[in-house]
Scaffold this motif. Structure first.
Motif, short mmCIF file in Angstrom:
data_model
loop_
_atom_site.label_atom_id
_atom_site.label_comp_id
_atom_site.label_asym_id
_atom_site.label_seq_id
_atom_site.Cartn_x
_atom_site.Cartn_y
_atom_site.Cartn_z
N UNK A 4 -75.32 58.33 -24.88
CA UNK A 4 -75.83 57.48 -23.82
C UNK A 4 -75.95 58.16 -22.47
N UNK A 5 -75.32 59.32 -22.31
CA UNK A 5 -75.46 60.07 -21.05
C UNK A 5 -76.73 60.91 -21.12
N UNK A 6 -77.49 60.90 -20.04
CA UNK A 6 -78.77 61.59 -20.05
C UNK A 6 -78.67 63.08 -19.89
N UNK A 7 -77.52 63.57 -19.46
CA UNK A 7 -77.33 65.00 -19.24
C UNK A 7 -75.84 65.27 -19.28
N UNK A 8 -75.46 66.49 -19.62
CA UNK A 8 -74.04 66.83 -19.57
C UNK A 8 -73.54 66.68 -18.14
N UNK A 9 -72.39 66.05 -17.97
CA UNK A 9 -71.89 65.77 -16.62
C UNK A 9 -71.67 67.01 -15.78
N UNK A 10 -71.40 68.15 -16.43
CA UNK A 10 -71.20 69.39 -15.67
C UNK A 10 -72.44 69.79 -14.91
N UNK A 11 -73.62 69.30 -15.33
CA UNK A 11 -74.88 69.68 -14.70
C UNK A 11 -75.23 68.81 -13.49
N UNK A 12 -74.47 67.76 -13.22
CA UNK A 12 -74.84 66.84 -12.14
C UNK A 12 -74.88 67.55 -10.79
N UNK A 13 -73.81 68.25 -10.43
CA UNK A 13 -73.81 68.91 -9.12
C UNK A 13 -74.65 70.19 -9.08
N UNK A 14 -74.78 70.94 -10.18
CA UNK A 14 -75.77 72.02 -10.13
C UNK A 14 -77.19 71.54 -9.84
N UNK A 15 -77.57 70.34 -10.30
CA UNK A 15 -78.93 69.87 -10.03
C UNK A 15 -79.02 69.10 -8.72
N UNK A 16 -77.92 68.46 -8.29
CA UNK A 16 -77.97 67.66 -7.07
C UNK A 16 -77.27 68.32 -5.89
N UNK A 17 -76.73 69.51 -6.06
CA UNK A 17 -76.16 70.27 -4.96
C UNK A 17 -74.84 69.76 -4.43
N UNK A 18 -74.24 68.76 -5.08
CA UNK A 18 -73.05 68.09 -4.54
C UNK A 18 -71.79 68.90 -4.78
N UNK A 19 -70.69 68.45 -4.16
CA UNK A 19 -69.39 69.08 -4.34
C UNK A 19 -68.65 68.35 -5.46
N UNK A 20 -68.03 69.12 -6.34
CA UNK A 20 -67.33 68.56 -7.50
C UNK A 20 -65.99 69.29 -7.62
N UNK A 21 -64.90 68.54 -7.55
CA UNK A 21 -63.56 69.13 -7.59
C UNK A 21 -62.79 68.62 -8.80
N UNK A 22 -62.12 69.53 -9.49
CA UNK A 22 -61.25 69.19 -10.60
C UNK A 22 -59.83 69.02 -10.08
N UNK A 23 -59.23 67.86 -10.37
CA UNK A 23 -57.93 67.50 -9.81
C UNK A 23 -56.98 67.13 -10.94
N UNK A 24 -55.86 67.84 -11.11
CA UNK A 24 -54.88 67.46 -12.14
C UNK A 24 -54.10 66.22 -11.72
N UNK A 25 -54.00 65.25 -12.61
CA UNK A 25 -53.37 63.97 -12.25
C UNK A 25 -52.23 63.58 -13.19
N UNK A 26 -51.99 64.35 -14.25
CA UNK A 26 -50.91 64.00 -15.16
C UNK A 26 -50.99 64.81 -16.44
N UNK A 27 -50.31 64.34 -17.46
CA UNK A 27 -50.32 65.02 -18.75
C UNK A 27 -50.00 64.01 -19.84
N UNK A 28 -50.44 64.34 -21.06
CA UNK A 28 -50.21 63.47 -22.21
C UNK A 28 -49.75 64.33 -23.39
#
Length: 701
Positions: free
Chosen positions: A625-649
């Motif tokens: 249902x996603x039109x593109x891999x989410x990793x490509x969103x900021x490469x195509x739209x120029x936005x800032x994307x940060x990976x933030x650790x929030x816990x563990x399972x």
């Protein structure tokens, strides 16, 4: 004494040298063991069970004078310690003991074995009733370590010493020298004492580095590689300088130990791009990349070049051919490190002797390694950092980011590193000139992207929901479920859709790397090797072979830039808008990781786990249902994307066959140019206890 921060070699005069008769003590120091002289003329040595490297080619300081008494008992090199007496009228044994205790507590390089020789200099800036002096207890303390060589500033009075003890006196130490306190390796001849900076050599036991590096000290800004490895386990040895050297340095990065992806030029070293074929032809860089020089200028120390997928590709772990794939310390030790900047994220997760790692992100190469290693990592706004003298994948889509373990340290580094004068030229990005507000109000809305969420592991989704509740509580934001794919598809026909944007990105990436990397290598390899094609990993080989220059023209490239710019302008007007109150009225949350499921370095384990119904996951999977891999969103739209650790399972490992812990991260996206706003938000969350410093080793928390 005034400490200067420059790399010039300093020569000082010794006024007098007297024979040193030291009492016998019962304290034993580990003896100096010469291990190896490198081809560059520097020396590896051992003290106890620790290994060091001494820069003796370009010593930090050379003291000239009559050193005949000390030279008569000196070996070719000896461990040595420099101590400054700060505003002490009487230097006592208790004072020296406190200094040594502070050295031991605050530094992982210094040990008491460096007390074979000691220089005590007067660094007092205040005047007292008389000249500072050493009392009997100070000498007794030094003798308790069987010190063999003692050098004193001439301003230190000698009264109180036993008559049978003589020392070397040094003049000229108050003129301003580049000789920080801490441990050194010294060579004492008849007329000089030469002090070389020392580096502790750590094993790269997770095999994240290609090799270690250290400043050559030649005054030209060049670097030398460490040629030493641990033969029993085949590990590269990585040099770290004493942190004591930088305690008096006011620069914002003073003493930070930083690892560099081997796409960035460092003067004097070959930039391999992770390819042995490229390294065969490459010459040592004659200049350091401006982005990396910025770190040096701010006081950072570059300690090694880390591994990457060949030519920054998105290769799976089992697709690596030129190098052994890095090991991830998390969980069972058999998890993926992701692809391109893999050695950076996993080294930050592995080693507490490393502070930061610099990488690049074209498609996902900062964010996904951070996700699988449970560290902080960013793809900055397009254009925030120049990529000059960095091997390209796509000039208009490449970015430079930083891995870290602590939010405040990460933000501090980023806010000093990303300087306006280092922004990328808009002619390269194809976008408008970047505007980065120093401060801004916080967003009002959280867009929870339902085409990429929830996380596949329900336990991980619970961690994410708890994080979202905390963000709402701290900032008073509202949460809106948003299907970004549907929003894009509903836009009018003038707006480029995912297919057009994906095709444009492909043109930008392929043309840049083919013209600047592939074509020169293919031609050079064929000429040297009888017309053969170079050994290229499978992630790159097919499209290097099939590249069609008649299709990838300058006109096609310009059209791709125009398509990308139209997409960015629509996105910033309709999705992540700026308002008078905030740089980005909303933020988007999604997941660049594996949905809270393990992903292994071994293909069969991933396939078996995925077939078993969610016991493992491949990287870079696009949800239905996603039109593109989410990793490509900021490469195509120029936005800032940060990976933030929030816990563990927890997860059941198919390698150790016990329960292990897996990091859970969230991807936080804001409008282009809103990087500092996002770091301000994350720092606020850290202050509120929502975000925490991650640990090194098996578990992030």
């Amino acid at each position: 004494m005034r400490l200067l921060h420059h790399s010039s070699r300093t020569e000082l005069l010794l006024c007098a040298s007297l024979a040193l008769a030291l009492p016998t003590t019962t304290t034993k120091r580990a003896p100096w063991r010469h291990l190896q002289t490198t081809t560059y003329g520097d020396v590896a040595f051992g003290l106890g069970n620790l290994t060091y490297l001494a820069n003796v080619r370009h010593p930090k300081a050379v003291l000239k004078g009559d050193c005949s008494a000390s030279a008569s008992v000196a070996s070719s090199l000896a461990p040595f310690t420099v101590i400054y007496a700060d505003a002490e009228t009487v230097i006592t044994g208790a004072y020296l003991e406190a200094v040594v205790a502070r050295y031991l507590e605050g530094d992982d390089v210094f040990t008491v074995d460096f007390l074979e020789g000691v220089l005590i200099a007067n660094n007092a800036t205040t005047t007292g009733p008389g000249s500072p002096r050493l009392d009997d207890s100070a000498l007794d303390y030094l003798m308790s370590f069987s010190a063999k060589h003692l050098f004193l500033d001439v301003s230190l009075e000698r009264s109180g010493f036993p008559s049978e003890v003589a020392v070397n006196y040094i003049a000229g130490l108050d003129g301003g020298i580049d000789l920080p306190p801490g441990p050194y390796a010294v060579s004492i001849s008849e007329s000089t004492i030469s002090l070389g900076a020392v580096y502790r050599l750590y094993r790269d036991s997770y095999r994240n580095f290609i090799y270690g590096t250290y400043p050559s000290g030649d005054g030209q800004g060049s670097f030398s590689p460490v040629e030493i490895f641990q033969p029993r386990f085949w590990d590269p040895m990585i040099p770290v300088p004493s942190r004591i050297y930088y305690w008096g340095d006011p620069r914002p990065f003073a003493g930070y130990r930083v690892a560099i992806k081997d796409l960035f030029d460092m003067k004097g070293l070959i930039t391999s791009g992770g390819s042995r074929a490229w390294a065969e032809f490459a010459e040592p860089a004659n200049e350091t990349a401006p982005s990396i020089q910025r770190i040096i200028d701010l006081g950072g120390i570059l300690i090694g070049k880390y591994k990457l997928a060949q030519f920054a590709s998105g290769a799976d772990p089992w697709g690596w051919q030129d190098a052994l794939y890095p090991f991830n310390p998390r969980g069972d030790g058999w998890l993926t490190c992701s692809a391109s900047s893999s050695g950076g994220g996993c080294s930050i997760a592995a080693y507490d002797w490393l502070d930061f790692a610099i990488g690049s992100d074209t498609g996902s190469s900062m964010r996904r390694p951070a996700a699988v290693s449970g560290t902080y990592g960013n793809r900055p706004s397009q254009g925030l950092m120049t990529l000059k003298r960095v091997m390209p994948l796509g000039a208009a889509t490449d970015t430079a980011g930083v891995f870290a373990r602590d939010v405040h340290a990460w933000a501090h580094f980023a806010k000093h590193w990303y300087a306006p004068e280092l922004h990328e030229d808009p002619a390269v990005t194809g976008l408008s000139a970047l505007d980065v507000p120093a401060s801004s109000g916080f967003p009002k809305r959280i867009l929870y992207l339902t085409d990429y969420l929830p996380l596949r592991n329900p336990a991980a989704e619970e961690v994410l929901q708890a994080f979202i509740r905390d963000v709402v509580r701290v900032f008073g934001m509202t949460v809106e479920n948003t299907n970004l794919t549907a929003v894009v598809e509903a836009a009018d026909d003038s707006v480029p859709k995912y297919d057009a944007l994906g095709n444009a990105t492909g043109v930008l990436n392929r043309m840049t790397q083919y013209e600047q990397v592939a074509a020169p290598l293919i031609a050079a390899w064929a000429e040297r090797h009888g017309g053969r094609f170079p050994p290229i990993d499978p992630a790159r080989r097919p499209w290097w072979r099939s590249h069609n220059s008649s299709e990838h023209t300058r006109e096609a490239y310009a059209a791709a830039l125009a398509t990308k710019r139209r997409g960015v302008e629509w996105f910033e007007a309709e999705v992540l808008r700026a308002t008078p109150e905030s740089c980005s009225e909303s933020i988007m949350l999604w997941d660049i990781g594996t949905g809270g499921l393990p992903s292994y370095r071994e293909r069969e384990l991933v396939e078996a786990g995925a077939a078993a119904g969610g016991a493992a996951a491949f990287l870079a999977e696009t949800p239905p249902g996603a039109g593109i891999n989410g990793a490509s969103l900021c490469p195509i739209y120029g936005c800032v994307d940060m990976t933030v650790p929030i816990g563990q399972v927890p997860y059941r490992s198919n390698v150790t066959f016990v329960e292990e812990m897996l990091p859970v991260t969230v991807s936080v996206v804001a409008r282009r140019g809103c990087d500092f706003m996002l770091w301000d938000m994350l720092e606020r969350l850290a202050d509120e206890g929502v975000l925490r410093t991650v640990k090194t080793g098996r578990t992030a928390f």
